[in-house]
Design a protein around this motif. Structure first.
Motif, PDB file in Angstrom:
ATOM      1  N   PRO A  36      37.154  39.148  40.945  1.00 58.01           N
ATOM      2  CA  PRO A  36      36.620  38.163  39.986  1.00 58.01           C
ATOM      3  C   PRO A  36      37.027  36.733  40.303  1.00 58.01           C
ATOM      4  O   PRO A  36      36.296  35.782  39.978  1.00 58.01           O
ATOM      5  CB  PRO A  36      37.199  38.630  38.648  1.00 58.01           C
ATOM      6  CG  PRO A  36      37.386  40.102  38.833  1.00 58.01           C
ATOM      7  CD  PRO A  36      37.826  40.258  40.251  1.00 58.01           C
ATOM      8  N   TRP A  37      38.172  36.540  40.936  1.00 57.84           N
ATOM      9  CA  TRP A  37      38.615  35.194  41.317  1.00 57.84           C
ATOM     10  C   TRP A  37      38.021  34.790  42.670  1.00 57.84           C
ATOM     11  O   TRP A  37      37.615  33.650  42.853  1.00 57.84           O
ATOM     12  CB  TRP A  37      40.144  35.127  41.382  1.00 57.84           C
ATOM     13  CG  TRP A  37      40.789  35.207  40.043  1.00 57.84           C
ATOM     14  CD1 TRP A  37      41.068  34.179  39.182  1.00 57.84           C
ATOM     15  CD2 TRP A  37      41.227  36.399  39.383  1.00 57.84           C
ATOM     16  NE1 TRP A  37      41.653  34.645  38.032  1.00 57.84           N
ATOM     17  CE2 TRP A  37      41.773  36.006  38.127  1.00 57.84           C
ATOM     18  CE3 TRP A  37      41.224  37.754  39.711  1.00 57.84           C
ATOM     19  CZ2 TRP A  37      42.298  36.924  37.221  1.00 57.84           C
ATOM     20  CZ3 TRP A  37      41.756  38.669  38.805  1.00 57.84           C
ATOM     21  CH2 TRP A  37      42.269  38.249  37.578  1.00 57.84           C
ATOM     22  N   SER A  81      33.798  34.498  42.370  1.00 55.63           N
ATOM     23  CA  SER A  81      33.313  34.032  41.065  1.00 55.63           C
ATOM     24  C   SER A  81      31.985  33.286  41.171  1.00 55.63           C
ATOM     25  O   SER A  81      31.246  33.183  40.187  1.00 55.63           O
ATOM     26  CB  SER A  81      34.367  33.118  40.417  1.00 55.63           C
ATOM     27  OG  SER A  81      34.666  32.020  41.277  1.00 55.63           O
ATOM     28  N   ASN A  82      31.663  32.775  42.371  1.00 61.80           N
ATOM     29  CA  ASN A  82      30.443  31.973  42.524  1.00 61.80           C
ATOM     30  C   ASN A  82      29.284  32.741  43.157  1.00 61.80           C
ATOM     31  O   ASN A  82      28.275  32.142  43.541  1.00 61.80           O
ATOM     32  CB  ASN A  82      30.749  30.737  43.381  1.00 61.80           C
ATOM     33  CG  ASN A  82      31.742  29.802  42.702  1.00 61.80           C
ATOM     34  OD1 ASN A  82      31.708  29.636  41.489  1.00 61.80           O
ATOM     35  ND2 ASN A  82      32.644  29.226  43.482  1.00 61.80           N
ATOM     36  N   LEU A 115      29.064  40.267  40.377  1.00 65.68           N
ATOM     37  CA  LEU A 115      30.190  41.108  40.777  1.00 65.68           C
ATOM     38  C   LEU A 115      29.840  42.592  40.937  1.00 65.68           C
ATOM     39  O   LEU A 115      30.441  43.270  41.782  1.00 65.68           O
ATOM     40  CB  LEU A 115      31.344  40.953  39.780  1.00 65.68           C
ATOM     41  CG  LEU A 115      32.188  39.689  39.922  1.00 65.68           C
ATOM     42  CD1 LEU A 115      33.220  39.615  38.801  1.00 65.68           C
ATOM     43  CD2 LEU A 115      32.896  39.671  41.276  1.00 65.68           C
TER      44      LEU A 115
END
Length: 519
Positions: free
Chosen positions: A112-113, A116-117, A122
Motif C-alpha cells: 500500500p505504501w 499507492s499511485n 492494489l
C-alpha cells in the motif's frame, strides 16, 4: 572425454537455438504488451519480478554448493550417493520454498505504501505478486531435480523443456493480450504454464533416472555429513547479494524514486543490454576452459600469454557490443517502440558506461576463479555498501542517472582497481603496474573508437536513419568498417591480439603482411 565434449556442445547448441528464438519473440512480445497492456502494468511486472529476485536470495547459493558434491558420484555412477545428496537438496529447497513464501507475504504488507499511485489498483498488484510467488515456490519445491541434470552436463534437457514452455507461454500471452487486453488473464497464464512445465519435466526425470529415490527425512540427516555445504554457501551468498544489488535492483529503485512507468521504459533498454551480455558470455565461455589447469602447470610465461590473449579477445568482443549500442540503440528503440519510449542520452551513456565497467574485467575474474582466490569477501561487502550508499544519496535527486552512478561507482573502485591488484599480487605474484602498463593501450584505443562511434551516431545515424531499413543499412555501412579498423589497431598495437590471431597461422601471416607488423 568424448561424451563430456558432446554434452558441452549440445548445451551450447541448444542454448544458442533458444537464445535466437527468445530474442525475436522478446522484441515482438514487448511491443505488444506495451501497446495492449500499458507501460504502467509492464513496469509493475518488472518491479515485482525484481522483488521476487530479491526473495530468491534466500536460496543462499545452496544449489551451487550441493551441485559441487554431485560431480564425483555422477562420474562413478554411484546411485546411493546421488540419492543422498539429492534428498538433502530436496529437503533444503522445500524449506527455502516455504521461507520465500513467508517472506513474500510479509513484504506484500508494504505494497500500500510502495504502490499507492498505481492507477490499476492494489488488487491487481497483489494478484500478480502472489501468482509470481506461487510460481517461485513451485520451482523450489518441485523442480530441484533439474540441478542433478545440470550437474550431469545435460543442461540442454532443462533448456529444451523450460525454454519451450517459456516460448509457448509468451505466445499465449501475446495472443490473449492482443485480443482480450485482460491483465489478470495475462498473469494467470504464467502460473498455468509453470505447473505444466513442472509436470512434464518431472516425468522426463523419472524416465531418465528411474533409480532416483527422494527421502526428505534422510536428506535432513545427511546435512551433518556435508559440513562444507554451509561453508561454500556462505561464500556464494555474499556474491549473490552483491550481484542482486548491482544487476537486479534497478527496477525497485526506479519504481521508488521515479515512477513505475519509467521502470518499463528502462526495462526496454535493459532487455537489449541483457541479451547482449548473454551473447558476450556465450562467445567467451569457450575461452574459460583450462585456466585452472594452466595455473596448476606453473608455467609463468604461458600463463601471462593466455591472460593477455583473453584480455584482447574480450576487449574486441566488448567493442563490438558497446559500439553497436552507441551507434544504434536510440534509433532501434524509436523504430521498435516509438520516440516516446526513449530515455535521455545522459542515461543511455551512463548505461553503456556501466556495461563497459561490468564487462572489462572478465579476464581478471576468470583467473581469480581459476586460482581459487575467494578470500577478499570484504571487497564484495564494500561494493554492496558503495552501491547502496551512492544510490540512496543521488537516486531521489537524479533519478535513473543517480541509480546508475551508484552502480558505476562500486564497479570503478572494486572491479577496475581492486580486482586486478588482488590477482596480480596474490595470484601472479607480480606488481600491479605490469597490469596497468599492459592495459593502457586497450583503454586508450577503446576510448578513441568510442568517440568515433558517438560521431557516427550524431553525424550519420541521427540524420539518415528514420526506419528499420535505413537504420540497418547506415548502421552496417559504418559499423563494419569501424570494427575492422578496431581489430587491426588491436592487432598492431597489442601483443594479446597477436597471440590470439597466431592460433590461426594463415590469418596471422595475412595480418602481418597487411599491417607490416613483426612479431
Amino acid at each position: 572425454m568424448g561424451e563430456r565434449v558432446h554434452r558441452s556442445l549440445m548445451n551450447i547448441k541448444v542454448g544458442m537455438l533458444f537464445y535466437i528464438l527468445s530474442l525475436f519473440l522478446a522484441f515482438f512480445s514487448r511491443r505488444i504488451f506495451l501497446e495492449c497492456l500499458g507501460a504502467e502494468f509492464i513496469g509493475l511486472t518488472d518491479m515485482l519480478s525484481n522483488i521476487m529476485s530479491f526473495l530468491s536470495v534466500a536460496e543462499l547459493g545452496i544449489g551451487m554448493s550441493i551441485v559441487f558434491f554431485l560431480y564425483k558420484p555422477l562420474q562413478e555412477d554411484n546411485h546411493e550417493k546421488i540419492n543422498e545428496i539429492v534428498s538433502m537438496l530436496a529437503y533444503l529447497y522445500r524449506c527455502i520454498g516455504f521461507v520465500i513464501g513467508g517472506i513474500g507475504v510479509v513484504v506484500s504488507l508494504f505494497f500500500p505504501w510502495w504502490f499507492s499511485n498505481i492507477s490499476s489498483g492494489l488488487p491487481l498488484v497483489y494478484f500478480a505478486f502472489y501468482s509470481f510467488l506461487a510460481t517461485s515456490m513451485t520451482g523450489y519445491i518441485f523442480n530441484y531435480r533439474q540441478l542433478l541434470v545440470s550437474a550431469n552436463q545435460k543442461q540442454y534437457v532443462v533448456h529444451s523443456y523450460f525454454q519451450t514452455i517459456g516460448l509457448l507461454q509468451s505466445i499465449t500471452q501475446i495472443v490473449l493480450a492482443y485480443y482480450f487486453r485482460n491483465l489478470y488473464l495475462w498473469v494467470v497464464v504464467g502460473l498455468v504454464y509453470t505447473v505444466i512445465g513442472c509436470i512434464l519435466f518431472n516425468r522426463r526425470i523419472n524416465r531418465e533416472y528411474p533409480w532416483l529415490k527422494i527421502d526428505l527425512k534422510a536428506g535432513r540427516k545427511n546435512l551433518k555429513q556435508y559440513p562444507e555445504v554451509l561453508k561454500k554457501t556462505r561464500q556464494i551468498f555474499v556474491q549473490r547479494i552483491n550481484d542482486f544489488v548491482l544487476n537486479r535492483c534497478d527496477a525497485l529503485f526506479i519504481g521508488w524514486f521515479v515512477s513505475v512507468t519509467q521502470v518499463a521504459f528502462y526495462g526496454n533498454y535493459m532487455m537489449l543490454i541483457y541479451k547482449m551480455i548473454f551473447l558476450v558470455n556465450i562467445l567467451s565461455d569457450g575461452l574459460r576452459a583450462g585456466v585452472g589447469n594452466l595455473l596448476a602447470e606453473g608455467n609463468e610465461k604461458n600463463t601471462m600469454k593466455v591472460f593477455w590473449e583473453l584480455v584482447a579477445v574480450r576487449f574486441f568482443i566488448m567493442g563490438g557490443i558497446i559500439f553497436s549500442l552507441l551507434i544504434g540503440i536510440q534509433g532501434f528503440i524509436t523504430c521498435w517502440l516509438g520516440a516516446d519510449y526513449q530515455l535521455s542520452m545522459v542515461i543511455v551513456y551512463l548505461l553503456i558506461l556501466h556495461l563497459f565497467f561490468y564487462l572489462q574485467d572478465a579476464a581478471v575474474l576468470i583467473f581469480i576463479n581459476g586460482a581459487g582466490l575467494y578470500q577478499d569477501v570484504w571487497a564484495t561487502w564494500t561494493s554492496f555498501a558503495i552501491t547502496i550508499s551512492v544510490t540512496l544519496i543521488l537516486g531521489p535527486f537524479l533519478g535513473i542517472a543517480g541509480i546508475l552512478i551508484g552502480k558505476i561507482s562500486s564497479l570503478l573502485i572494486i572491479n577496475v582497481f581492486w580486482k586486478p591488484y588482488f590477482l596480480f599480487s596474490q595470484g601472479f605474484h607480480k606488481s600491479v603496474w605490469e597490469y596497468w602498463r599492459g592495459m593502457a593501450p586497450f583503454y586508450l584505443f577503446f576510448a578513441i573508437y568510442t568517440g568515433f562511434a558517438i560521431l557516427i551516431k550524431q553525424q550519420i545515424i541521427d540524420v539518415y536513419a528514420d526506419s528499420f531499413l535505413t537504420l540497418i543499412i547506415s548502421g552496417a555501412l559504418t559499423y563494419v568498417p569501424l570494427m575492422g579498423l578496431y581489430f587491426i589497431t588491436l592487432f598492431v598495437c597489442t601483443r594479446g591480439m597477436k597471440y590470439f590471431v597466431a592460433r590461426k597461422p594463415t590469418l596471422f601471416r595475412i595480418m602481418n603482411k597487411l599491417t607490416f607488423s613483426r612479431f
